[in-house]
Write an enzyme that holds these catalytic residues in place. Structure first.
Site, PDB file in Angstrom:
ATOM      1  N   TYR A 187      65.636  49.625  -5.489  1.00 55.71           N
ATOM      2  CA  TYR A 187      66.892  49.155  -6.070  1.00 55.71           C
ATOM      3  C   TYR A 187      66.629  47.972  -7.023  1.00 55.71           C
ATOM      4  O   TYR A 187      65.868  47.058  -6.693  1.00 55.71           O
ATOM      5  CB  TYR A 187      67.828  48.742  -4.926  1.00 55.71           C
ATOM      6  CG  TYR A 187      69.108  48.115  -5.378  1.00 55.71           C
ATOM      7  CD1 TYR A 187      70.063  48.863  -6.063  1.00 55.71           C
ATOM      8  CD2 TYR A 187      69.372  46.779  -5.133  1.00 55.71           C
ATOM      9  CE1 TYR A 187      71.240  48.284  -6.485  1.00 55.71           C
ATOM     10  CE2 TYR A 187      70.558  46.193  -5.554  1.00 55.71           C
ATOM     11  CZ  TYR A 187      71.488  46.951  -6.230  1.00 55.71           C
ATOM     12  OH  TYR A 187      72.648  46.381  -6.657  1.00 55.71           O
ATOM     13  N   LYS A 200      78.616  50.181  -0.129  1.00 51.85           N
ATOM     14  CA  LYS A 200      78.574  51.568  -0.573  1.00 51.85           C
ATOM     15  C   LYS A 200      79.270  52.456   0.469  1.00 51.85           C
ATOM     16  O   LYS A 200      80.456  52.346   0.667  1.00 51.85           O
ATOM     17  CB  LYS A 200      77.116  51.968  -0.849  1.00 51.85           C
ATOM     18  CG  LYS A 200      76.317  50.901  -1.617  1.00 51.85           C
ATOM     19  CD  LYS A 200      76.814  50.643  -3.021  1.00 51.85           C
ATOM     20  CE  LYS A 200      76.221  49.402  -3.661  1.00 51.85           C
ATOM     21  NZ  LYS A 200      74.773  49.295  -3.672  1.00 51.85           N
ATOM     22  N   ARG A 203      80.507  30.247  10.595  1.00 50.60           N
ATOM     23  CA  ARG A 203      79.233  30.636   9.973  1.00 50.60           C
ATOM     24  C   ARG A 203      78.316  31.265  11.025  1.00 50.60           C
ATOM     25  O   ARG A 203      77.582  32.209  10.767  1.00 50.60           O
ATOM     26  CB  ARG A 203      78.569  29.433   9.302  1.00 50.60           C
ATOM     27  CG  ARG A 203      77.169  29.737   8.808  1.00 50.60           C
ATOM     28  CD  ARG A 203      76.634  28.787   7.722  1.00 50.60           C
ATOM     29  NE  ARG A 203      77.096  27.420   7.797  1.00 50.60           N
ATOM     30  CZ  ARG A 203      76.642  26.515   8.667  1.00 50.60           C
ATOM     31  NH1 ARG A 203      75.717  26.828   9.546  1.00 50.60           N
ATOM     32  NH2 ARG A 203      77.119  25.294   8.646  1.00 50.60           N
ATOM     33  N   ASP A 249      65.550  50.023   3.531  1.00 53.56           N
ATOM     34  CA  ASP A 249      66.880  49.999   2.927  1.00 53.56           C
ATOM     35  C   ASP A 249      67.395  51.438   2.986  1.00 53.56           C
ATOM     36  O   ASP A 249      66.938  52.318   2.258  1.00 53.56           O
ATOM     37  CB  ASP A 249      66.784  49.501   1.483  1.00 53.56           C
ATOM     38  CG  ASP A 249      68.155  49.407   0.804  1.00 53.56           C
ATOM     39  OD1 ASP A 249      69.093  50.112   1.247  1.00 53.56           O
ATOM     40  OD2 ASP A 249      68.275  48.651  -0.172  1.00 53.56           O
TER      41      ASP A 249
HETATM   42  C1  LIG Z   1      73.929  48.207  -3.853  1.00 54.60           C
HETATM   43  C2  LIG Z   1      72.611  48.229  -3.198  1.00 54.60           C
HETATM   44  C3  LIG Z   1      72.031  47.064  -2.690  1.00 54.60           C
HETATM   45  C4  LIG Z   1      72.681  45.711  -2.852  1.00 54.60           C
HETATM   46  O1  LIG Z   1      73.838  45.581  -2.127  1.00 54.60           O
HETATM   47  P1  LIG Z   1      75.059  44.611  -2.570  1.00 54.60           P
HETATM   48  O2  LIG Z   1      76.037  44.844  -1.483  1.00 54.60           O
HETATM   49  O3  LIG Z   1      75.497  45.047  -3.918  1.00 54.60           O
HETATM   50  O4  LIG Z   1      74.515  43.221  -2.587  1.00 54.60           O
HETATM   51  C5  LIG Z   1      70.809  47.174  -2.049  1.00 54.60           C
HETATM   52  N1  LIG Z   1      70.187  48.359  -1.926  1.00 54.60           N
HETATM   53  C6  LIG Z   1      70.698  49.502  -2.413  1.00 54.60           C
HETATM   54  C7  LIG Z   1      69.958  50.782  -2.242  1.00 54.60           C
HETATM   55  C8  LIG Z   1      71.924  49.481  -3.066  1.00 54.60           C
HETATM   56  O5  LIG Z   1      72.434  50.614  -3.558  1.00 54.60           O
END
Ligand SMILES: *Cc1c(COP(=O)(O)O)cnc(C)c1O
Length: 381
Positions: free
Chosen positions: A99, A196, A46, A171
Site C-alpha cells: 500500500y 474499507k 486515550r 495487512d
Molecule cells: C487504506 C489502506 C491502508 C491505510 O488505512 P487508512 O485507514 O486510510 O489509514 C492500509 N493498508 C491498505 C491495504 C489500505 O487499503
C-alpha cells in the site's frame, strides 16, 4: 460461535450496559474514581473506553486472536506495529508491492530513524530465505496487495520468518477476516484499515490490530496509549455497526467482482484484468489455500496505457465514484498511479506494474446488471 454469529454478538455484553442492544457511544474523555488508587476498568479515554473495548474484542474474535486494538486510522495502526517491533539498527523486510501509505511510512518516517527497510518480492518464499538475517525483526506482508492483487503464502513466509526469530505482520485489509485469518495461518499480527470493508459504508476512518501473543499485545498497546492515535467512540460504534453485516456484504462483493472480472476480461478496450479468482492468476493456488473467496477488488490495465484514457473511462462511469478508497457498499474507481500510489516514485511504480492506464475497481453491492451496464457504457467510445 460461527463467523456470522460472531459479527453480530462478539465483544459486547448488554447486561453490562443497561441491556442496551447496541453498544452505547461513551462520549466522555474521563471516568470517575471512587477513591484514590482505585483500579478502574476505564479511567481516561486515550487508554480505553467501553465502546472501543467492544470493537477491540469483536475484532479479536473475528480473527481468532486473543487481543484486539483500535486506532484512529489504518496508518496509525501500522505505525504502532512498526514502533512496537522495531528499534534503530533493526531491519524490516516488506513485501515489494505494498500500500502506498505504508511505503511512505516505511521509507520517509521509519528509515530516517535508523531502521533499515528492505523490499522483497515475496510471491516466492525463497526470496525471503535469501534476504532474511539476524537483523530482521519484522516481516511485513500484505495479501492480496493493493492494487495488483498479488498474493503471498502467509504460512510458508511465517515459518521462514519464525526460524529467524522475526515477527510477522499481515495487512489483511483487502481480504477482511471473513475471507482470511492470518493468525490461523501462522502470522503474529493482523492489521486492517477498517476504513474499507470492516466499516463498509465509507463513513469512518479507523484502524485495527489483532494479536495473540501477550508480549506483542502489551508492546503495541503501550504505543497506542503513549502516542494516542486512538479512535473516538462514535467511530468505534460505526465500525461495530458495519461489522454486523460484513459477512453479507462480502458475499455480494465477491459475487459481483467475479462477474465484473469475467466481463472485463473479454472486453476489447481492456489489456489485462487482475483478479485472484482467475485460474491463471499467479496467486490463484495460494488464494484457494488461504482465502475463502477472492474478494471484491478488480484491477485493470486499459489497452491504451495513458492517463487520458484512464481519466476518460473513470469520468464516464456513473455508478462508480472516482475516489481514493475501497470497500464501501458503493462501487468506487481509483487511479492508483496518481491517487493511492501517488507518493511512490515512478520507477518503483513501473517496476510493480502500476500504470498510467490502470484502474482499480472496488466493486460495490449494487445490482450486478447495473454495474456491468455502467462499465460497458464507460468503456465504449
Ligand atoms: C487504506 C489502506 C491502508 C491505510 O488505512 P487508512 O485507514 O486510510 O489509514 C492500509 N493498508 C491498505 C491495504 C489500505 O487499503
Amino acid at each position: 460461535m460461527k463467523f456470522a454469529t460472531k459479527t453480530i454478538h462478539s465483544g459486547y455484553d448488554s447486561s453490562q450496559h443497561s441491556k442496551s442492544v447496541m453498544p452505547p457511544i461513551y462520549q466522555t474523555s474521563v471516568f470517575e474514581f471512587a477513591e484514590v488508587g482505585e483500579q478502574l476498568p476505564f479511567s481516561y479515554a486515550r487508554t480505553g473506553t467501553p465502546t472501543r473495548a467492544a470493537l477491540e474484542s469483536c475484532l479479536a474474535s473475528l480473527e481468532n486472536a486473543k487481543h484486539g486494538l483500535a486506532f484512529a486510522s489504518g496508518m496509525a495502526a501500522i505505525d504502532a506495529v512498526l514502533r512496537a517491533t522495531l528499534k534503530p539498527g533493526d531491519e524490516v523486510i516488506a513485501v515489494a508491492d505494498l500500500y502506498g501509505g505504508a511505503y511512505r511510512l516505511l521509507t520517509k518516517v521509519m528509515a530516517p530513524t535508523g531502521i533499515s527497510v528492505t523490499f522483497v518480492d515475496l510471491t516466492d518464499p525463497a526470496n525471503l530465505s535469501a534476504a532474511i538475517s539476524a537483523r530482521t525483526k519484522l516481516v511485513w506482508l500484505e495479501s492480496p496487495t493493493n492494487p495488483l492483487l498479488n498474493l503471498v503464502d502467509i504460512t510458508a513466509l511465517s515459518a521462514i520468518a519464525h526460524q529467524h526469530g522475526a515477527v510477522v505482520a499481515v495487512d489483511s485489509t483487502f481480504a477482511t477476516p471473513y475471507l482470511q485469518n492470518p493468525i490461523d495461518l501462522g502470522a503474529d499480527i493482523v492489521v486492517h484499515s477498517a476504513t474499507k470493508y470492516l466499516g463498509g459504508h465509507s463513513d469512518v476512518l479507523l484502524g485495527l490490530v489483532a494479536v495473540s501473543d501477550d508480549k506483542l499485545f502489551a508492546d503495541i498497546k503501550f504505543i497506542q496509549n503513549s502516542a494516542g492515535g486512538v479512535p473516538g467512540p462514535q467511530d468505534c460504534f460505526l465500525t461495530l455497526r458495519g461489522i454486523k453485516t460484513l459477512h453479507l456484504r462480502m458475499e455480494r462483493h465477491c459475487d459481483n467482482a467475479e462477474q465484473v472480472a469475467a466481463f472485463l476480461r473479454d472486453h476489447p478496450k481492456v489489456e489485462k484484468v487482475f483478479f485472484p479468482g482467475f485460474v491463471d492468476h499467479p496467486g490463484h493456488a495460494i488464494a484457494r489455500q488461504q482465502m475463502r473467496r477472492f474478494g471484491g477488488v478488480v484491477t485493470i490495465w486499459l489497452k491504451q496505457d495513458t492517463r487520458a484514457e484512464a481519466s476518460r473511462v473513470a469520468s464516464k462511469l456513473q455508478l462508480f465514484a472516482l475516489a481514493e478508497s475501497l470497500g464501501g457498499v458503493e462501487s468506487l474507481v481509483n487511479h492508483s498511479y496518481t491517487m493511492s500510489h501517488g507518493g511512490m516514485p515512478p520507477e518503483q511504480k513501473a517496476a510493480l506494474g502500476i500504470r498510467e492506464g490502470g484502474l482499480r475497481l472496488s466493486i460495490g453491492v449494487e445490482d450486478i446488471e447495473d454495474i456491468l451496464a455502467d462499465l460497458a457504457q464507460a468503456l465504449a467510445d
